[in-house]
Design a protein around this motif. Structure first.
Motif, mmCIF file in Angstrom:
data_model
loop_
_atom_site.group_PDB
_atom_site.id
_atom_site.type_symbol
_atom_site.label_atom_id
_atom_site.label_comp_id
_atom_site.label_asym_id
_atom_site.label_seq_id
_atom_site.Cartn_x
_atom_site.Cartn_y
_atom_site.Cartn_z
ATOM 1 N N THR A 39 33.050 44.208 38.761
ATOM 2 C CA THR A 39 33.855 43.359 39.619
ATOM 3 C C THR A 39 35.136 44.073 40.040
ATOM 4 N N CYS A 40 35.491 43.912 41.292
ATOM 5 C CA CYS A 40 36.723 44.480 41.841
ATOM 6 C C CYS A 40 37.910 44.103 40.965
ATOM 7 N N GLY A 41 38.743 45.088 40.675
ATOM 8 C CA GLY A 41 39.911 44.854 39.841
ATOM 9 C C GLY A 41 40.869 43.829 40.406
ATOM 10 N N ALA A 42 41.027 43.806 41.712
ATOM 11 C CA ALA A 42 41.968 42.856 42.314
ATOM 12 C C ALA A 42 41.573 41.421 42.005
ATOM 13 N N VAL A 43 40.290 41.107 42.134
ATOM 14 C CA VAL A 43 39.842 39.740 41.839
ATOM 15 C C VAL A 43 39.859 39.492 40.336
ATOM 16 N N SER A 44 39.604 40.516 39.533
ATOM 17 C CA SER A 44 39.701 40.369 38.071
ATOM 18 C C SER A 44 41.120 39.995 37.664
ATOM 19 N N GLY A 45 42.110 40.637 38.271
ATOM 20 C CA GLY A 45 43.505 40.312 37.984
ATOM 21 C C GLY A 45 43.838 38.882 38.348
ATOM 22 N N ALA A 46 43.316 38.416 39.471
ATOM 23 C CA ALA A 46 43.566 37.029 39.894
ATOM 24 C C ALA A 46 42.925 36.042 38.925
ATOM 25 N N ILE A 47 41.742 36.373 38.423
ATOM 26 C CA ILE A 47 41.078 35.486 37.472
ATOM 27 C C ILE A 47 41.825 35.454 36.142
ATOM 28 N N MET A 48 42.365 36.602 35.723
ATOM 29 C CA MET A 48 43.171 36.597 34.512
ATOM 30 C C MET A 48 44.373 35.672 34.681
ATOM 31 N N LEU A 49 44.961 35.668 35.859
ATOM 32 C CA LEU A 49 46.074 34.760 36.129
ATOM 33 C C LEU A 49 45.645 33.300 35.979
ATOM 34 N N CYS B 230 41.418 49.194 49.089
ATOM 35 C CA CYS B 230 42.040 48.635 47.876
ATOM 36 C C CYS B 230 43.288 47.816 48.214
ATOM 37 N N PRO B 231 44.204 48.326 49.032
ATOM 38 C CA PRO B 231 45.376 47.499 49.364
ATOM 39 C C PRO B 231 45.006 46.159 50.013
ATOM 40 N N ASP B 232 43.984 46.157 50.864
ATOM 41 C CA ASP B 232 43.559 44.894 51.474
ATOM 42 C C ASP B 232 42.992 43.939 50.423
ATOM 43 N N CYS B 233 42.209 44.475 49.476
ATOM 44 C CA CYS B 233 41.675 43.640 48.398
ATOM 45 C C CYS B 233 42.799 43.074 47.550
ATOM 46 N N ILE B 234 43.792 43.888 47.250
ATOM 47 C CA ILE B 234 44.945 43.435 46.467
ATOM 48 C C ILE B 234 45.668 42.309 47.199
ATOM 49 N N MET B 235 45.940 42.504 48.484
ATOM 50 C CA MET B 235 46.644 41.468 49.243
ATOM 51 C C MET B 235 45.814 40.188 49.341
ATOM 52 N N ASP B 236 44.500 40.327 49.510
ATOM 53 C CA ASP B 236 43.637 39.141 49.546
ATOM 54 C C ASP B 236 43.676 38.401 48.218
ATOM 55 N N ALA B 237 43.587 39.130 47.098
ATOM 56 C CA ALA B 237 43.591 38.510 45.776
ATOM 57 C C ALA B 237 44.920 37.811 45.502
ATOM 58 N N VAL B 238 46.009 38.419 45.916
ATOM 59 C CA VAL B 238 47.330 37.800 45.756
ATOM 60 C C VAL B 238 47.394 36.494 46.553
ATOM 61 N N GLU B 239 46.973 36.542 47.799
ATOM 62 C CA GLU B 239 46.994 35.348 48.644
ATOM 63 C C GLU B 239 46.127 34.235 48.060
ATOM 64 N N ILE B 240 44.961 34.596 47.575
ATOM 65 C CA ILE B 240 44.058 33.614 46.985
ATOM 66 C C ILE B 240 44.681 33.023 45.713
ATOM 67 N N ALA B 241 45.269 33.854 44.877
ATOM 68 C CA ALA B 241 45.917 33.369 43.655
ATOM 69 C C ALA B 241 47.058 32.409 43.994
ATOM 70 N N GLU B 242 47.833 32.763 44.992
ATOM 71 C CA GLU B 242 48.929 31.882 45.411
ATOM 72 C C GLU B 242 48.382 30.517 45.819
ATOM 73 N N LYS B 243 47.317 30.540 46.592
ATOM 74 C CA LYS B 243 46.751 29.299 47.134
ATOM 75 C C LYS B 243 46.014 28.484 46.062
ATOM 76 N N VAL B 244 45.093 29.127 45.358
ATOM 77 C CA VAL B 244 44.247 28.398 44.398
ATOM 78 C C VAL B 244 45.030 27.980 43.150
ATOM 79 N N LEU B 245 45.919 28.850 42.690
ATOM 80 C CA LEU B 245 46.641 28.574 41.446
ATOM 81 C C LEU B 245 48.019 27.975 41.673
ATOM 82 N N GLY B 246 48.430 27.881 42.924
ATOM 83 C CA GLY B 246 49.746 27.326 43.225
ATOM 84 C C GLY B 246 50.885 28.185 42.705
ATOM 85 N N LEU B 247 50.685 29.482 42.753
ATOM 86 C CA LEU B 247 51.721 30.408 42.266
ATOM 87 C C LEU B 247 52.678 30.811 43.373
#
Length: 134
Positions: A53-63, A117-134
């Motif tokens: 699994t892509c590290g960016a999404v793994s980081g978001a799931i850990m959050l 990778c930078p696009d995946c990171i930015m996508d994962a950050v945006e998703i974490a902000e939205k889904v987790l309310g961060l």
């Protein structure tokens, strides 16, 4: 600085994709950056070999776990709700990036890169902000 900008600056400093995403939210989830850095180290490069699994999404799931878990090993009661958050994160990430697998996203076998990778990171950050309310 936005969370996306912070995550990219961490990546530029040598953090892997998982570390970049998770560490960008250290303050919001109340976990030391050093802890998130160490905990996410093995998730970089598609869990170390581009096959996972892509590290960016793994980081978001850990959050998701840090944000939602009851953190009570004696009486675990939040797994189902954390799994639901993780499922939403992976669903949105796969829709945006065409896969969850690093090797596929990077086009190792096909020669067709789906996202950088930078696009995946930015996508994962945006998703974490939205889904987790961060």
């Amino acid at each position: 600085m936005t969370k996306k900008e912070l995550a990219i600056s961490l990546h530029d400093r040598g953090f892997n994709c998982a570390q970049s995403v998770a560490c960008a939210f250290a303050e919001e989830i109340g976990v030391a950056e050093e802890v998130l850095f160490a905990a996410n180290e093995g998730f970089g490069l598609g869990m170390g070999a581009m096959a996972g699994t892509c590290g960016a999404v793994s980081g978001a799931i850990m959050l998701a776990g840090f944000k939602n878990s009851c953190a009570d090993p004696a009486q675990p009661r939040t797994k189902a709700s954390t799994y639901k958050l993780a499922a939403e994160i992976t669903k949105q990430f796969a829709e945006q990036n065409g896969s969850l697998v690093c090797r596929e996203i990077k086009g190792v076998d096909t020669g067709k890169v789906l996202r950088s990778c930078p696009d995946c990171i930015m996508d994962a950050v945006e998703i974490a902000e939205k889904v987790l309310g961060l």
